[in-house]
Design a protein around this motif. Structure first.
Motif, PDB file in Angstrom:
ATOM      1  N   ALA A  95       0.044   8.479  15.054  1.00  0.00           N
ATOM      2  CA  ALA A  95       0.080   7.495  13.974  1.00  0.00           C
ATOM      3  C   ALA A  95      -1.176   6.639  14.025  1.00  0.00           C
ATOM      4  CB  ALA A  95       1.328   6.622  14.115  1.00  0.00           C
ATOM      5  N   ALA A  96      -1.676   6.299  12.839  1.00  0.00           N
ATOM      6  CA  ALA A  96      -2.878   5.469  12.767  1.00  0.00           C
ATOM      7  C   ALA A  96      -2.625   4.344  11.791  1.00  0.00           C
ATOM      8  CB  ALA A  96      -4.070   6.319  12.318  1.00  0.00           C
ATOM      9  N   PRO A  97      -3.054   3.121  12.140  1.00  0.00           N
ATOM     10  CA  PRO A  97      -2.839   1.982  11.223  1.00  0.00           C
ATOM     11  C   PRO A  97      -3.766   2.085  10.025  1.00  0.00           C
ATOM     12  CG  PRO A  97      -4.112   1.299  13.126  1.00  0.00           C
ATOM     13  CD  PRO A  97      -3.717   2.717  13.376  1.00  0.00           C
ATOM     14  N   ALA A  98      -3.405   1.349   8.991  1.00  0.00           N
ATOM     15  CA  ALA A  98      -4.231   1.336   7.790  1.00  0.00           C
ATOM     16  C   ALA A  98      -5.547   0.636   8.094  1.00  0.00           C
ATOM     17  CB  ALA A  98      -3.493   0.609   6.662  1.00  0.00           C
ATOM     18  N   GLY A  99      -6.584   1.053   7.462  1.00  0.00           N
ATOM     19  CA  GLY A  99      -7.886   0.430   7.677  1.00  0.00           C
ATOM     20  C   GLY A  99      -8.918   1.043   6.782  1.00  0.00           C
ATOM     21  N   ASP A 100      -9.934   0.258   6.470  1.00  0.00           N
ATOM     22  CA  ASP A 100     -11.042   0.711   5.622  1.00  0.00           C
ATOM     23  C   ASP A 100     -10.525   1.298   4.299  1.00  0.00           C
ATOM     24  OD1 ASP A 100     -12.747  -0.106   7.560  1.00  0.00           O
ATOM     25  OD2 ASP A 100     -13.003   1.917   8.434  1.00  0.00           O
ATOM     26  N   GLY A 101      -9.581   0.605   3.728  1.00  0.00           N
ATOM     27  CA  GLY A 101      -9.077   1.052   2.432  1.00  0.00           C
ATOM     28  C   GLY A 101      -8.075   2.178   2.534  1.00  0.00           C
ATOM     29  N   GLY A 102      -7.884   2.698   3.710  1.00  0.00           N
ATOM     30  CA  GLY A 102      -6.930   3.795   3.860  1.00  0.00           C
ATOM     31  C   GLY A 102      -5.526   3.269   4.110  1.00  0.00           C
ATOM     32  N   GLN A 103      -4.566   4.148   3.970  1.00  0.00           N
ATOM     33  CA  GLN A 103      -3.176   3.757   4.206  1.00  0.00           C
ATOM     34  C   GLN A 103      -2.776   4.145   5.619  1.00  0.00           C
ATOM     35  OE1 GLN A 103      -1.094   5.772   1.100  1.00  0.00           O
ATOM     36  NE2 GLN A 103      -1.588   4.225  -0.433  1.00  0.00           N
ATOM     37  N   ARG A 104      -1.651   3.604   6.014  1.00  0.00           N
ATOM     38  CA  ARG A 104      -1.148   3.923   7.328  1.00  0.00           C
ATOM     39  C   ARG A 104      -0.735   5.401   7.362  1.00  0.00           C
ATOM     40  NH1 ARG A 104       3.122   4.496  10.489  1.00  0.00           N
ATOM     41  NH2 ARG A 104       3.073   3.529  12.560  1.00  0.00           N
ATOM     42  N   VAL A 105      -1.071   6.053   8.440  1.00  0.00           N
ATOM     43  CA  VAL A 105      -0.780   7.486   8.565  1.00  0.00           C
ATOM     44  C   VAL A 105       0.187   7.686   9.729  1.00  0.00           C
ATOM     45  CG1 VAL A 105      -1.748   9.755   9.040  1.00  0.00           C
ATOM     46  CG2 VAL A 105      -3.028   8.126   7.646  1.00  0.00           C
ATOM     47  N   GLY A 106       1.235   8.444   9.486  1.00  0.00           N
ATOM     48  CA  GLY A 106       2.191   8.721  10.543  1.00  0.00           C
ATOM     49  C   GLY A 106       1.833   9.987  11.298  1.00  0.00           C
ATOM     50  N   ALA A 107       2.382  10.100  12.504  1.00  0.00           N
ATOM     51  CA  ALA A 107       2.113  11.289  13.319  1.00  0.00           C
ATOM     52  C   ALA A 107       2.660  12.529  12.613  1.00  0.00           C
ATOM     53  CB  ALA A 107       2.749  11.126  14.690  1.00  0.00           C
ATOM     54  N   GLY A 108       1.860  13.566  12.541  1.00  0.00           N
ATOM     55  CA  GLY A 108       2.280  14.801  11.911  1.00  0.00           C
ATOM     56  C   GLY A 108       2.101  14.822  10.407  1.00  0.00           C
ATOM     57  N   GLN A 109       1.609  13.720   9.851  1.00  0.00           N
ATOM     58  CA  GLN A 109       1.436  13.662   8.392  1.00  0.00           C
ATOM     59  C   GLN A 109       0.233  14.509   7.976  1.00  0.00           C
ATOM     60  OE1 GLN A 109       1.436   9.720   6.797  1.00  0.00           O
ATOM     61  NE2 GLN A 109       0.418  10.346   4.901  1.00  0.00           N
TER      62      GLN A 109
END
Lengths: 666, 301
Positions: A263-277
């Motif tokens: 999982a990665a937090p939102a940043g630089d205009g991107g949305q939060r990404v979950g593991a395996g997404q």
């Protein structure tokens, strides 16, 4: 139908006799006249039930006895499809088992069993037919071929060694493996030698030679449609993926997906990404061969995986970790284009030489030495052409960078005499170095033996001058090459886990022909190897080995867990580890932890098995059908059955009757 | 059927002496008779049984004791021996361990008894229960009578199902009741196994008129011990009954049933001063005849 088969069937038919006897016996008790029958009560059902159970047990035992007898008689005639050693004489046999542990051996057959398991079972069948005195050696054919077990007559040890074998993501190198197997047999005194290749033969034809190599397992050579990911690399917001498909059908209706590993937090205009997404995908082209796909991801992450949807015969190569761009060896080049470029302009000779090496490196030309550690940290190799001197901060930064296992190459030139106040060239030279006219025409070839054949090219350099290193050699440095007049041509100085290399000539063609000689390329290659040795190659192919300089703590953790480091062959204190599987590896050397990525060989996926007729020579001394002799086991079974019947009959024996009753009994 | 073949006449020789002792009392005036009946010398009282001659009812004893008592006298009587043989199908049974069929053994006993009786001068008659082409013999005496009896026994053809032919007993015992004179000894040779209901009562009724009733139960050793083991399928000789059973588990139950049957006959005969003798075909015939003679003697006392 032969007489033997007819006789065996006739014996087998005897199994019906106890059944018939049982049916006749249990059909109805023999009728007898007995006048006072009206005084006799009917039997109790419990007694009948017990008798029925006892009768069935007896029937079963007797039927089994006859079956065992039939099998015992037929045992020497029974054949089954299994590997065995044919012996033309009674002499012992030396056998080399070439076991393919490459990626393609993961492929499953129709029965759902892996090719490798079939091969392993074949090896065990061969061992079963081996006798005392036979010598067996095991060679693993995944690249690079390895001698898994030296020739031994201890068959139990061979079985244990077989149990340790596992398939891997390596490529196949049958040719070298067979040569290695023949070499392993060469030293044995056995006259009868065999080389048995247990492989899917997805490689070049077996090499000619003696003893003939035989590949008896035809079932391994059935084609297995497969698409696999060779390697994947991030480039900015895109991910470049190499995919290989051995048939067009394997690529039909399949897509390539990029998924977030964590999982990665939102940043630089991107949305939060979950593991395996899934953060990017693209369809595969329906064709056989290699494909290069460039996928744009919605959010570039540090840890990403790529995977193939759908299924094929080999699921193990449908997923791979995405290597970052910096996974290649980073090389920083500090040069002055005005002095080191060719007259036609463009890249400097040094840069052209590095590119000509065709190594997996990323070259970054720099004007000056970076003054912060963060900028310098990604580089594994620093090459400075005719540096004018290093300020104190730069020297400290460089020393710390070197101590962490980096390599720096300084090709000193006339600028050594133009160093500014407070600047030195430490740790390449100590104190002030002097540029003087060279009295020697070239390097001493004998002292450059470690460069190989390219050393000859450095014998005539026609130098305009040279740096006198004899008086400026740092403490602890080692002269690795000399001029023909005995002056040091090159130095090596250890700095922590790192290495500082110094040459007494620059790359500029105005000062010498040094940069035009093949020995120059060899010297750069040596520098890269030293950098790889210390920093390690960030990208490797499955089957490669990583060598680590002596260090108190080196750990390597791969996709299947920690790997054991082994001593380098010979007296070298270095440690080596072989990476057999593709994926992401975490390497810790002291306090420094970094990631390395291992990819697969494209050819291993594309290559289909060879035609069985071409790879299974006849009269090879290995038989596929074998006769089974289970006489001893069957005889034991027969004994057990007879004992069981006797015990049952003893348990059912009638109670001892009185003498007067005996006299009147019917 | 060779009757003489299995008969050990030498062994019977001491039996003949004993029989002679018994037979001597059968002839009137010859010697004191233990036989009670009409005569001149008072011999005691006994309980009245239906059929007794009312002339011998002791009225004084009735008035004194309130019981019907019959006065008996030592008397000269006809001591005829009437042999009744069961020749039904069940009497042909012979197991493997038996020396002969039950009928053969019974015939042997009958012939021996007849010879003893004839030797003592008593007439001997022969009657049959069941059997085909049976040839009854009236009570006759003399050396020729024994030969006739033996021939009649030899010519007997067993057969018939007494369980189905319920009148067979009536037809067999009616002539006996009609011709047996007072004091006669009636000896029935049978296995008693297949006789129809009422046979015992019909036979017990012969005890009237001072007749002595002896039933000799002739059994095969298999019938006496039930040696069968495991699953057996037994078919009755008469009645057609078939029993499928387990020999081990029903043996004791069968033997109890057989003993109960024998006990019923024994008790009923005892009530009419009769006796039951049980024997097997493996028994020594001399011993068996001696037992029968003792039973006869016991029935007369």
């Amino acid at each position: 139908m032969s007489f033997v088969v007819a006789a065996a069937l006739a014996i087998a038919a005897l199994i019906g006799l106890p059944v018939l006897a049982h049916l006749l016996r249990r059909s109805r008790a023999r009728e007898q006249e007995f006048p006072p029958a009206h005084l006799v009560p009917q039997a109790q059902p419990v007694a009948r039930q017990r008798r029925r159970i006892e009768d069935r047990a007896l029937l079963s035992i007797r039927a089994l006895v006859i079956l065992a007898l039939a099998l015992l008689g037929a045992t020497p005639l029974v054949e089954c499809s299994r590997l065995s050693l044919d012996r033309s004489s009674g002499a012992s046999v030396a056998m080399a088992i070439v076991l393919d542990d490459s990626l393609s051996m993961y492929a499953k057959s129709q029965g759902g069993r892996r090719r490798f398991d079939h091969a392993l079972a074949g090896a065990r069948e061969l061992l079963d037919s081996a006798r005392s005195g036979d010598a067996v050696t095991i060679v693993l054919a995944g690249a690079p071929p390895r001698l898994h077990l030296a020739a031994t007559t201890d068959l139990e040890q061979v079985r244990r060694a077989l149990g340790e074998c596992e398939p891997s993501d390596r490529a196949t190198d049958l040719s070298s493996a067979v040569k290695m197997a023949r070499a392993a047999l060469q030293r044995l005194p056995h006259a009868d030698r065999r080389v048995v290749v247990l492989s899917d033969m997805a490689d070049d034809p077996l090499p000619e030679g003696q003893p003939i190599a035989v590949a008896p397992l035809a079932q391994l050579r059935t084609a297995a449609p497969d698409c696999g990911i060779v390697q994947a690399e991030r480039q900015g917001r895109r991910v470049r993926v190499n995919v290989a498909c051995n048939t067009a059908s394997a690529s039909r209706d399949r897509r390539l997906e990029v998924v977030a590993q964590a999982a990665a937090p939102a940043g630089d205009g991107g949305q939060r990404v979950g593991a395996g997404q899934v953060i990017g995908d693209a369809p595969l082209e329906v064709r056989a061969g290699a494909q290069l796909l460039s996928l744009e991801v919605s959010q570039p992450l540090a840890a990403m995986d790529v995977r193939l949807t759908g299924g094929d015969a080999l699921a193990e190569d449908d997923q791979l970790a995405v290597a970052p761009e910096s996974a290649a060896l980073m090389v920083a080049v500090i040069r002055d284009p005005s002095t080191s470029s060719v007259l036609t302009g463009g890249a400097t000779l040094l840069e052209q030489a590095l590119a000509a090496l065709d190594r997996d490196i990323v070259m970054r030309p720099l004007g000056v030495l970076p003054d912060d550690a963060k900028t310098l940290a990604p580089f594994a190799l620093l090459i400075m052409d005719d540096p004018p001197g290093l300020a104190a901060e730069s020297r400290t930064l460089l020393a710390e960078w070197l101590a962490r296992g980096r390599v720096a190459l300084a090709m000193l030139g006339p600028r050594v005499e133009a160093t500014q106040l407070g600047s030195t060239l430490d740790p390449f030279v100590q104190g002030a170095a002097r540029w003087e006219k060279s009295e020697s025409d070239g390097a001493d070839v004998a002292s450059l033996g470690w460069l190989g054949a390219a050393a000859e090219s450095l014998a005539r350099l026609e130098p305009q001058g040279r740096v006198l290193l004899a008086s400026a050699a740092p403490q602890g440095s080692q002269v690795t090459a000399r001029w023909q007049d005995g002056q040091p041509f090159a130095l090596e100085t250890a700095v922590g886990r790192g290495l500082a290399l110094t040459t007494s000539l620059p790359a500029s063609v105005e000062q010498s022909d040094f940069a035009l000689r093949p020995g120059f390329l060899a010297l750069l290659g040596h520098a890269i190897e030293q950098a790889e040795l210390r920093a390690g190659p960030r990208r490797s192919q499955a089957g490669d080995s990583w060598t680590f300089a002596p260090s108190p703590s080196v750990t390597v953790t791969g996709p299947r867990g920690p790997l054991a480091l082994q001593d380098q062959a010979g007296d070298s204190p270095e440690k080596v580890v072989s990476v057999a599987n593709a994926g992401r590896y975490a390497v810790t050397v002291g306090a420094d932890t970094h990631e390395r990525f291992v990819h697969r060989a494209e050819r291993e996926i594309l290559k289909l098995p060879e035609n069985p007729d071409d790879v299974a020579p006849a009269s090879s001394g290995v038989a596929i059908k074998s006769r089974i002799d289970a006489s001893a086991d069957l005889a034991l079974l027969l004994l057990v059955l007879l004992t069981a019947e006797l015990a049952l009959r003893f348990a059912k024996r009638p109670a001892r009757r009185k003498p007067d009753a005996d006299a009147t009994a019917a | 059927m060779q009757l003489r073949r299995g008969l050990d006449w030498g062994t019977l020789t001491p039996l003949r002496i004993t029989a002679k002792v018994v037979a001597d009392g059968l002839y009137s005036g010859g010697h004191p008779s233990p036989r009670r009946g009409p005569g001149v010398e008072f011999g005691g009282h006994r309980n009245y049984v239906p059929g007794d001659d009312l002339r011998w009812l002791d009225r004084r004893a009735l008035m004194r004791h309130g019981r019907l008592l019959v006065r008996e006298f030592e008397t000269d009587t006809d001591r005829a021996l009437r042999l009744v043989l069961d020749a039904s199908a069940s009497m042909t049974y012979k197991s493997a361990a038996a020396p002969a069929a039950k009928l053969a053994y019974a015939a042997l006993l009958a012939a021996a008894l007849g010879r003893v009786a004839l030797s003592a001068g008593d007439p001997v008659a022969l009657d049959w229960i069941g059997g085909d082409e049976r040839r009854p013999l009236p009570a006759t005496g003399g050396r020729e009578a024994f030969e006739r009896i033996v021939r009649a026994l030899e010519d007997a053809r067993p057969g018939g199902d007494l369980r189905l032919d319920r009148t067979a007993i009536e037809r067999a015992l009616a002539p006996v009741a009609r011709h047996a004179r007072r004091g006669s000894v009636v000896v029935l040779f049978s296995d008693l196994l297949d006789l129809p209901d009422g046979a015992l009562e019909r036979f017990a009724a012969l005890s009237a008129r001072g007749r002595v009733l002896i039933a000799v139960q002739v059994l095969d050793p298999a019938e006496a011990t039930f040696p069968f083991r495991g699953a057996v399928r037994l078919r009755s000789s008469e009645g057609g009954q078939i029993v499928e059973t387990d020999g081990d588990s029903v043996r004791s139950e069968y033997l109890r049933a057989l003993d109960a049957l024998t006990a019923t006959w024994r008790e009923r005969l005892l009530a009419v001063r009769g006796r039951l003798v049980r024997c097997q075909t493996t028994d020594d015939p001399v011993d068996t005849v001696r037992s029968v003679l003792r039973a006869i003697e016991g029935g007369r006392q």
